[in-house]
Design a protein around this motif. Structure first.
Motif, PDB file in Angstrom:
ATOM      1  N   ARG A 144       0.824  -1.220   0.000  1.00 32.81           N
ATOM      2  CA  ARG A 144       0.000   0.000   0.000  1.00 32.81           C
ATOM      3  C   ARG A 144       0.850   1.258   0.000  1.00 32.81           C
ATOM      4  O   ARG A 144       0.478   2.279  -0.587  1.00 32.81           O
ATOM      5  N   ALA A 145       1.995   1.214   0.669  1.00 26.24           N
ATOM      6  CA  ALA A 145       2.871   2.383   0.743  1.00 26.24           C
ATOM      7  C   ALA A 145       4.312   1.912   0.821  1.00 26.24           C
ATOM      8  O   ALA A 145       4.600   0.841   1.370  1.00 26.24           O
ATOM      9  N   ALA A 146       5.219   2.714   0.267  1.00 22.97           N
ATOM     10  CA  ALA A 146       6.638   2.343   0.287  1.00 22.97           C
ATOM     11  C   ALA A 146       7.488   3.596   0.188  1.00 22.97           C
ATOM     12  O   ALA A 146       7.080   4.613  -0.397  1.00 22.97           O
ATOM     13  N   LEU A 147       8.683   3.497   0.769  1.00 23.55           N
ATOM     14  CA  LEU A 147       9.622   4.620   0.769  1.00 23.55           C
ATOM     15  C   LEU A 147      11.038   4.061   0.747  1.00 23.55           C
ATOM     16  O   LEU A 147      11.348   3.096   1.453  1.00 23.55           O
ATOM     17  N   VAL A 148      11.893   4.658  -0.094  1.00 26.31           N
ATOM     18  CA  VAL A 148      13.335   4.445  -0.002  1.00 26.31           C
ATOM     19  C   VAL A 148      13.959   5.816   0.110  1.00 26.31           C
ATOM     20  O   VAL A 148      13.690   6.700  -0.715  1.00 26.31           O
ATOM     21  N   MET A 149      14.774   6.021   1.132  1.00 29.99           N
ATOM     22  CA  MET A 149      15.325   7.332   1.426  1.00 29.99           C
ATOM     23  C   MET A 149      16.812   7.239   1.694  1.00 29.99           C
ATOM     24  O   MET A 149      17.271   6.309   2.366  1.00 29.99           O
ATOM     25  N   ASP A 150      17.573   8.177   1.144  1.00 34.91           N
ATOM     26  CA  ASP A 150      18.985   8.301   1.492  1.00 34.91           C
ATOM     27  C   ASP A 150      19.067   8.761   2.945  1.00 34.91           C
ATOM     28  O   ASP A 150      18.585   9.840   3.289  1.00 34.91           O
ATOM     29  N   ALA A 151      19.653   7.944   3.794  1.00 30.14           N
ATOM     30  CA  ALA A 151      19.659   8.238   5.227  1.00 30.14           C
ATOM     31  C   ALA A 151      20.619   9.356   5.596  1.00 30.14           C
ATOM     32  O   ALA A 151      20.531   9.901   6.695  1.00 30.14           O
ATOM     33  N   GLN A 152      21.530   9.708   4.706  1.00 25.93           N
ATOM     34  CA  GLN A 152      22.448  10.809   4.998  1.00 25.93           C
ATOM     35  C   GLN A 152      21.861  12.153   4.614  1.00 25.93           C
ATOM     36  O   GLN A 152      21.952  13.114   5.368  1.00 25.93           O
ATOM     37  N   THR A 153      21.256  12.226   3.426  1.00 24.79           N
ATOM     38  CA  THR A 153      20.792  13.512   2.911  1.00 24.79           C
ATOM     39  C   THR A 153      19.306  13.747   3.107  1.00 24.79           C
ATOM     40  O   THR A 153      18.830  14.873   2.971  1.00 24.79           O
ATOM     41  N   GLY A 154      18.553  12.694   3.381  1.00 26.94           N
ATOM     42  CA  GLY A 154      17.109  12.820   3.468  1.00 26.94           C
ATOM     43  C   GLY A 154      16.422  12.794   2.109  1.00 26.94           C
ATOM     44  O   GLY A 154      15.208  12.974   2.017  1.00 26.94           O
ATOM     45  N   GLU A 155      17.174  12.547   1.046  1.00 24.90           N
ATOM     46  CA  GLU A 155      16.608  12.516  -0.300  1.00 24.90           C
ATOM     47  C   GLU A 155      15.761  11.256  -0.473  1.00 24.90           C
ATOM     48  O   GLU A 155      16.226  10.137  -0.251  1.00 24.90           O
ATOM     49  N   ALA A 181       1.791  -4.816   2.708  1.00 24.83           N
ATOM     50  CA  ALA A 181       1.954  -5.904   1.745  1.00 24.83           C
ATOM     51  C   ALA A 181       0.957  -7.007   2.078  1.00 24.83           C
ATOM     52  O   ALA A 181       0.547  -7.175   3.224  1.00 24.83           O
ATOM     53  N   SER A 182       0.573  -7.790   1.068  1.00 22.75           N
ATOM     54  CA  SER A 182      -0.485  -8.781   1.264  1.00 22.75           C
ATOM     55  C   SER A 182       0.003 -10.040   1.976  1.00 22.75           C
ATOM     56  O   SER A 182      -0.767 -10.679   2.706  1.00 22.75           O
ATOM     57  N   THR A 183       1.252 -10.416   1.776  1.00 21.61           N
ATOM     58  CA  THR A 183       1.819 -11.618   2.396  1.00 21.61           C
ATOM     59  C   THR A 183       3.256 -11.346   2.813  1.00 21.61           C
ATOM     60  O   THR A 183       3.876 -10.364   2.367  1.00 21.61           O
ATOM     61  N   SER A 184       3.818 -12.228   3.633  1.00 22.75           N
ATOM     62  CA  SER A 184       5.218 -12.090   4.019  1.00 22.75           C
ATOM     63  C   SER A 184       6.132 -12.200   2.795  1.00 22.75           C
ATOM     64  O   SER A 184       7.125 -11.474   2.672  1.00 22.75           O
ATOM     65  N   GLN A 185       5.792 -13.101   1.891  1.00 24.15           N
ATOM     66  CA  GLN A 185       6.605 -13.252   0.685  1.00 24.15           C
ATOM     67  C   GLN A 185       6.544 -12.000  -0.177  1.00 24.15           C
ATOM     68  O   GLN A 185       7.569 -11.543  -0.704  1.00 24.15           O
ATOM     69  N   SER A 186       5.354 -11.422  -0.308  1.00 31.07           N
ATOM     70  CA  SER A 186       5.203 -10.200  -1.090  1.00 31.07           C
ATOM     71  C   SER A 186       5.995  -9.056  -0.460  1.00 31.07           C
ATOM     72  O   SER A 186       6.631  -8.256  -1.163  1.00 31.07           O
ATOM     73  N   ARG A 187       5.961  -8.968   0.871  1.00 33.48           N
ATOM     74  CA  ARG A 187       6.736  -7.947   1.581  1.00 33.48           C
ATOM     75  C   ARG A 187       8.226  -8.100   1.293  1.00 33.48           C
ATOM     76  O   ARG A 187       8.921  -7.117   0.995  1.00 33.48           O
ATOM     77  N   THR A 188       8.730  -9.320   1.378  1.00 30.34           N
ATOM     78  CA  THR A 188      10.139  -9.575   1.114  1.00 30.34           C
ATOM     79  C   THR A 188      10.492  -9.272  -0.333  1.00 30.34           C
ATOM     80  O   THR A 188      11.545  -8.683  -0.622  1.00 30.34           O
ATOM     81  N   GLU A 189       9.601  -9.647  -1.260  1.00 27.23           N
ATOM     82  CA  GLU A 189       9.867  -9.385  -2.674  1.00 27.23           C
ATOM     83  C   GLU A 189       9.867  -7.888  -2.974  1.00 27.23           C
ATOM     84  O   GLU A 189      10.712  -7.400  -3.737  1.00 27.23           O
ATOM     85  N   ASP A 190       8.923  -7.144  -2.390  1.00 27.03           N
ATOM     86  CA  ASP A 190       8.910  -5.690  -2.578  1.00 27.03           C
ATOM     87  C   ASP A 190      10.207  -5.066  -2.055  1.00 27.03           C
ATOM     88  O   ASP A 190      10.822  -4.224  -2.726  1.00 27.03           O
ATOM     89  N   ALA A 191      10.603  -5.459  -0.852  1.00 26.97           N
ATOM     90  CA  ALA A 191      11.822  -4.904  -0.260  1.00 26.97           C
ATOM     91  C   ALA A 191      13.051  -5.254  -1.089  1.00 26.97           C
ATOM     92  O   ALA A 191      13.935  -4.413  -1.313  1.00 26.97           O
ATOM     93  N   THR A 192      13.110  -6.493  -1.576  1.00 31.71           N
ATOM     94  CA  THR A 192      14.254  -6.923  -2.377  1.00 31.71           C
ATOM     95  C   THR A 192      14.321  -6.153  -3.690  1.00 31.71           C
ATOM     96  O   THR A 192      15.405  -5.717  -4.115  1.00 31.71           O
ATOM     97  N   ARG A 193      13.171  -5.952  -4.338  1.00 31.25           N
ATOM     98  CA  ARG A 193      13.149  -5.175  -5.578  1.00 31.25           C
ATOM     99  C   ARG A 193      13.625  -3.748  -5.343  1.00 31.25           C
ATOM    100  O   ARG A 193      14.423  -3.204  -6.114  1.00 31.25           O
ATOM    101  N   LEU A 194      13.140  -3.145  -4.276  1.00 30.65           N
ATOM    102  CA  LEU A 194      13.521  -1.755  -3.992  1.00 30.65           C
ATOM    103  C   LEU A 194      15.007  -1.637  -3.669  1.00 30.65           C
ATOM    104  O   LEU A 194      15.686  -0.715  -4.132  1.00 30.65           O
ATOM    105  N   MET A 195      15.528  -2.563  -2.877  1.00 29.87           N
ATOM    106  CA  MET A 195      16.937  -2.486  -2.503  1.00 29.87           C
ATOM    107  C   MET A 195      17.856  -2.795  -3.688  1.00 29.87           C
ATOM    108  O   MET A 195      18.910  -2.154  -3.853  1.00 29.87           O
ATOM    109  N   THR A 196      17.456  -3.734  -4.527  1.00 32.69           N
ATOM    110  CA  THR A 196      18.238  -4.039  -5.726  1.00 32.69           C
ATOM    111  C   THR A 196      18.270  -2.839  -6.660  1.00 32.69           C
ATOM    112  O   THR A 196      19.329  -2.466  -7.195  1.00 32.69           O
ATOM    113  N   TRP A 197      17.121  -2.207  -6.838  1.00 31.22           N
ATOM    114  CA  TRP A 197      17.028  -1.013  -7.686  1.00 31.22           C
ATOM    115  C   TRP A 197      17.870   0.134  -7.115  1.00 31.22           C
ATOM    116  O   TRP A 197      18.651   0.763  -7.832  1.00 31.22           O
ATOM    117  N   ALA A 198      17.727   0.401  -5.824  1.00 32.05           N
ATOM    118  CA  ALA A 198      18.462   1.501  -5.208  1.00 32.05           C
ATOM    119  C   ALA A 198      19.963   1.252  -5.218  1.00 32.05           C
ATOM    120  O   ALA A 198      20.758   2.207  -5.268  1.00 32.05           O
TER     121      ALA A 198
END
Length: 352
Positions: A109-120, A328-345
């Motif tokens: 439903r909601a997601a955020l990836v943020m640079d922890a140093q700059t706040g970007e 996220a709808s399931t634990s697997q979906s949560r992990t997949e969303d996080a993995t996609r975001l971290m791989t992209w970032a």
């Protein structure tokens, strides 16, 4: 019981020595006269608890001016050999996510990836909506405990009221009324295994009791600028505990400045010796258990109203980053969303 406490402190001191560059943890939990790991001190003063909870923050604490220039704020100072600490600094969030192309698809439903140093903000989806946050609540519970500078070796005995649940939900747990542990172990139970009775007991044994603890949680949220956040209890079982992904970005940045919160929330597994039985426990975040990412802080959450949630402070392509997934709808979906975001970032160029 005494042996289990020594074992707990020994594991704590060893893991911190291996994972942190600062020696302040070792100076606290190891008997100075022994000169070796394993002789753990079991009588922390409030000053020692303060140092334990807030050591080694200078490499992580960043403050961003309104103009966007980052500066490192050193929070550990010394006066007559006694350490003192300034309040944790908050990252000012700057949303530039629209400038990044080829953003990954996220089902939560909601997601955020943020640079922890700059706040970007690098990735943003529905970040300003106040949503139920389930056991992500326990991250603020840990911050309030840390700020209180309480005696971390004080024994806490779980009571039936700690199992009463909240928001009409029962508190499922492998713990039992009558189980006894010190405050540090209760915090480890709450952060690593997301044990609701442990989080409830931390609030109950807070100076002034549960009502004072909830007031402190909301006061901390206001002080940090978490404008969409509201807490009604300490576990996350009540769906009236709400926050936005943006607010949780602030909370994760703040919580990452506490050494013990980082360490306890990313402990992959721990065997709790309660004296008469052993509880073999694993971290609730599969990404922490599997060890494939450099995760500095983690907390998961789930109730029906919130869906599957996770927040993390991680390092991606040498950039400290905050990742928030809500609903996220399931634990697997949560992990997949996080993995996609971290791989992209991880593939993004760092802006100079």
């Amino acid at each position: 019981m005494k042996n289990s406490k020594k074992s707990f402190m020994h594991v704590l001191s060893m893991s911190i020595l291996l994972s942190l560059s600062s020696t302040s943890f070792a100076e606290l939990v190891i008997n100075p006269s022994s000169g070796s790991v394993g002789q753990a001190s079991m009588n922390w003063s409030s000053e020692e608890a303060s140092q334990l909870l807030n050591s080694d923050v200078s490499s992580l604490v960043e403050e961003v001016s309104p103009q966007g220039s980052a500066k490192v704020t050193t929070t550990v100072r010394s006066s007559n050999g006694v350490p003192s600490y300034s309040a944790p600094k908050t990252v000012h969030i700057i949303d530039t996510s629209a400038g990044y192309s080829s953003q990954p698809s996220v089902s939560a439903r909601a997601a955020l990836v943020m640079d922890a140093q700059t706040g970007e903000v690098l990735y943003s989806k529905n970040t300003n909506a106040a949503l139920p946050i389930a056991s992500i609540t326990k991250l603020m519970t840990a911050v309030v405990i840390a700020d209180a500078r309480l005696d971390m070796s004080e024994e806490i005995t779980l009571q039936s009221v700690d199992f009463a649940g909240a928001g009409g939900k029962n508190s499922s747990s492998t713990l039992r009324a009558g189980d006894s542990m010190n405050r540090a172990e209760a915090l480890l139970f709450a952060l690593m295994k997301s044990e609701n009775p442990a989080a409830a007991a931390l609030a109950r044994t807070y100076p002034g009791g549960r009502s004072a603890f909830i007031s402190a949680m909301n006061a901390k949220a206001r002080a940090l600028g978490m404008s969409s956040t509201h807490y009604v209890e300490s576990t996350g079982l009540d769906p009236h505990n709400v926050a936005s992904a943006r607010d949780l970005g602030i909370l994760v940045s703040t919580a990452s400045q506490y050494g013990l919160i980082r360490q306890f929330s990313t402990t992959a597994s721990y065997d709790f010796n309660l004296g008469y039985r052993m509880l073999k426990s694993n971290n609730t975040n599969a990404l922490v258990r599997n060890g494939g990412w450099n995760i500095n802080l983690s907390k998961t959450g789930y109730i029906n109203e919130a869906g599957r949630c996770v927040v993390m402070h991680t390092t991606l392509n040498s950039r400290p980053a905050v990742v928030v997934i809500l609903g996220a709808s399931t634990s697997q979906s949560r992990t997949e969303d996080a993995t996609r975001l971290m791989t992209w970032a991880s593939q993004l160029p760092k802006r100079i």
